[in-house]
Design a protein around this motif. Structure first.
Motif, short mmCIF file in Angstrom:
data_model
loop_
_atom_site.label_atom_id
_atom_site.label_comp_id
_atom_site.label_asym_id
_atom_site.label_seq_id
_atom_site.Cartn_x
_atom_site.Cartn_y
_atom_site.Cartn_z
N PRO A 243 -6.51 56.72 -2.07
CA PRO A 243 -7.22 55.46 -2.32
C PRO A 243 -6.24 54.42 -2.86
O PRO A 243 -5.24 54.76 -3.49
CB PRO A 243 -8.26 55.85 -3.38
CG PRO A 243 -8.43 57.33 -3.25
CD PRO A 243 -7.08 57.85 -2.85
N ALA B 280 -8.53 48.10 -4.50
CA ALA B 280 -9.11 47.06 -3.65
C ALA B 280 -8.73 45.68 -4.16
O ALA B 280 -8.38 44.79 -3.38
CB ALA B 280 -10.63 47.21 -3.61
N SER C 37 -10.44 51.83 -3.10
CA SER C 37 -10.93 52.05 -1.74
C SER C 37 -11.12 53.54 -1.51
O SER C 37 -10.58 54.37 -2.26
CB SER C 37 -9.92 51.50 -0.73
OG SER C 37 -8.82 52.39 -0.61
N ARG D 11 -3.53 52.67 4.38
CA ARG D 11 -3.36 51.35 3.76
C ARG D 11 -3.41 50.23 4.81
O ARG D 11 -4.02 49.18 4.57
CB ARG D 11 -2.02 51.32 3.02
CG ARG D 11 -1.74 50.02 2.30
CD ARG D 11 -0.40 50.08 1.57
NE ARG D 11 -0.43 51.06 0.51
CZ ARG D 11 -0.79 50.80 -0.74
NH1 ARG D 11 -1.16 49.57 -1.07
NH2 ARG D 11 -0.78 51.74 -1.66
N TYR E 187 -7.18 49.38 5.75
CA TYR E 187 -7.92 48.58 4.77
C TYR E 187 -7.36 47.16 4.69
O TYR E 187 -8.11 46.18 4.71
CB TYR E 187 -7.87 49.24 3.40
CG TYR E 187 -8.82 48.62 2.40
CD1 TYR E 187 -10.13 49.07 2.30
CD2 TYR E 187 -8.41 47.58 1.57
CE1 TYR E 187 -11.01 48.50 1.39
CE2 TYR E 187 -9.30 46.99 0.66
CZ TYR E 187 -10.59 47.46 0.57
OH TYR E 187 -11.46 46.88 -0.31
N ASN E 188 -6.05 47.06 4.61
CA ASN E 188 -5.41 45.74 4.53
C ASN E 188 -5.70 44.92 5.78
O ASN E 188 -5.93 43.70 5.71
CB ASN E 188 -3.91 45.89 4.34
CG ASN E 188 -3.54 46.34 2.94
OD1 ASN E 188 -4.40 46.45 2.07
ND2 ASN E 188 -2.27 46.62 2.71
N ALA F 59 -15.67 43.11 -3.59
CA ALA F 59 -15.59 44.53 -3.24
C ALA F 59 -16.14 45.33 -4.41
O ALA F 59 -15.89 44.99 -5.58
CB ALA F 59 -14.16 44.95 -2.93
N ASN G 9 -17.93 49.53 -5.46
CA ASN G 9 -18.25 50.90 -5.06
C ASN G 9 -19.67 51.25 -5.45
O ASN G 9 -20.14 50.90 -6.54
CB ASN G 9 -17.29 51.91 -5.70
CG ASN G 9 -15.95 51.96 -5.00
OD1 ASN G 9 -15.86 51.69 -3.80
ND2 ASN G 9 -14.91 52.31 -5.72
N HIS H 44 -18.17 52.25 -0.11
CA HIS H 44 -17.33 51.17 -0.63
C HIS H 44 -17.67 49.93 0.19
O HIS H 44 -17.67 49.97 1.42
CB HIS H 44 -15.84 51.52 -0.47
CG HIS H 44 -14.93 50.39 -0.83
ND1 HIS H 44 -14.54 50.12 -2.12
CD2 HIS H 44 -14.32 49.45 -0.05
CE1 HIS H 44 -13.72 49.08 -2.14
NE2 HIS H 44 -13.57 48.66 -0.90
N LEU I 113 -17.07 45.84 1.10
CA LEU I 113 -16.17 44.69 1.10
C LEU I 113 -16.91 43.54 1.75
O LEU I 113 -17.42 43.66 2.87
CB LEU I 113 -14.89 45.00 1.89
CG LEU I 113 -13.94 43.84 2.21
CD1 LEU I 113 -13.32 43.31 0.93
CD2 LEU I 113 -12.87 44.28 3.20
N PHE J 138 -17.58 51.22 3.99
CA PHE J 138 -16.86 52.46 4.27
C PHE J 138 -17.55 53.61 3.53
O PHE J 138 -18.00 53.45 2.39
CB PHE J 138 -15.40 52.38 3.78
CG PHE J 138 -14.56 51.39 4.51
CD1 PHE J 138 -14.13 51.64 5.81
CD2 PHE J 138 -14.16 50.20 3.91
CE1 PHE J 138 -13.33 50.73 6.49
CE2 PHE J 138 -13.36 49.29 4.57
CZ PHE J 138 -12.94 49.56 5.87
N ARG K 59 -17.82 56.90 1.32
CA ARG K 59 -17.04 57.53 0.25
C ARG K 59 -17.87 58.64 -0.35
O ARG K 59 -19.09 58.66 -0.27
CB ARG K 59 -16.64 56.51 -0.82
CG ARG K 59 -17.79 55.96 -1.62
CD ARG K 59 -17.36 54.86 -2.59
NE ARG K 59 -16.49 55.36 -3.63
CZ ARG K 59 -16.91 55.76 -4.82
NH1 ARG K 59 -18.21 55.73 -5.12
NH2 ARG K 59 -16.07 56.19 -5.74
#
Length: 275
Positions: free
Chosen positions: A115, A118, A150, A155, A158-159, A189, A191, A196, A198, A270, A272
């Motif tokens: 993770p 975020a 996240s 990476r 997500y980015n 963002a 949780n 998760h 965004l 997403f 989780r």
């Protein structure tokens, strides 16, 4: 079909003929779109090449600036121009560093990604476009607590999702300046036990109901005008790729009701694990 009148049979045949024609048109559209996507994928090698070559350009620019600074001691106009060039140079360095990091993360050999923060990922993206937003008076707010992490995703994934949604919001915000002289973009963002979330919202012109489904189509863009786009003319791939990539990892992206005062809001969820 037994029992149908001649008129009804003719209506059924006409209906299915129309459906068949529409299906053929859809197939043709997606064949063309797929072909164009594949050709655009060939530009991937160019991204790495340009990133490398830009470093060479910056090295030469640094040497030139060093000489100009010595010659500009008594020339205020030249000193002002050098200051502007340095500001642009710093922005390019930031973009280059981010691109290099992004490309490098694509080749990360980690089998199980960890993770990431975020807030850190989003603030880094926002920082890359700070000069763009300041020059156009766009107010940007990042509403993410420091402890929000996240899910364990690559990476680059997500980015990349956050980057595309954010730059889309910037384009829309600039496009709506006439209607709202104080454009705003907000990125959130957080949780929840099993997901998760965004969100990226903007005060742009909004998306008409007739286009709400088409925005996901490959090569479809409403922000191709150069002045509206911080990355140049759009190719209409961002939302298509975001939807596919998010779906591939079991998540989904939707166009949702925006917060008060905003016109458009995209939400990505997403999966989780709880805990």
């Amino acid at each position: 079909v037994p029992g149908l009148s001649a008129h009804d049979r003719e209506a059924v045949v006409t209906h299915f003929t129309t459906l068949s024609k529409q299906l053929d048109e859809v197939k043709e559209y997606y064949q063309v779109s797929t072909s164009r996507l594949e050709m655009m994928g060939l530009l991937g090698v160019m991204a790495g090449f340009v990133t490398h070559e830009m470093q060479r350009v910056l090295n030469g620019l640094d040497r030139l600036l060093e000489r100009l600074r010595r010659d500009a001691a008594r020339d205020k106009e030249m000193a002002r121009m050098i200051s502007e060039i340095e500001e642009t140079r710093d922005a390019i360095v930031g973009q280059l560093d981010y691109s290099t990091s992004f490309i490098g993360s694509l080749h990360d050999s980690q089998s199980k990604p960890d993770p990431i923060s975020a807030r850190g990922a989003i603030r880094l993206i926002v920082r890359q476009f700070r000069q763009f937003t300041q020059n156009r008076g766009i107010q940007v707010k990042v509403d993410v607590n420091e402890d929000v992490m996240s899910p364990p995703l690559p990476r680059a994934l997500y980015n990349g999702v956050a980057l595309n949604l954010y730059t889309n919001a910037l384009k829309a915000a600039v496009g709506g300046i006439e209607a709202d002289p104080t454009p705003k973009v907000i990125v959130k963002a957080w949780n929840e036990p099993n997901r998760h979330v965004l969100e990226v919202a903007d005060t742009g012109v909004g998306i008409p109901p007739t286009l709400r489904e088409r925005i996901w189509d490959p090569l479809f863009t409403t922000t191709s005008a150069q002045d509206y786009n911080p990355l140049g003319s759009g190719m209409g791939l961002g939302l298509t790729l975001v939807k596919k990539i998010v779906s591939d990892v079991g998540g989904h992206v939707d166009l949702v009701t925006p917060p008060p005062g905003f016109k458009t809001c995209f939400r990505v969820e997403f999966r989780r694990k709880e805990g």
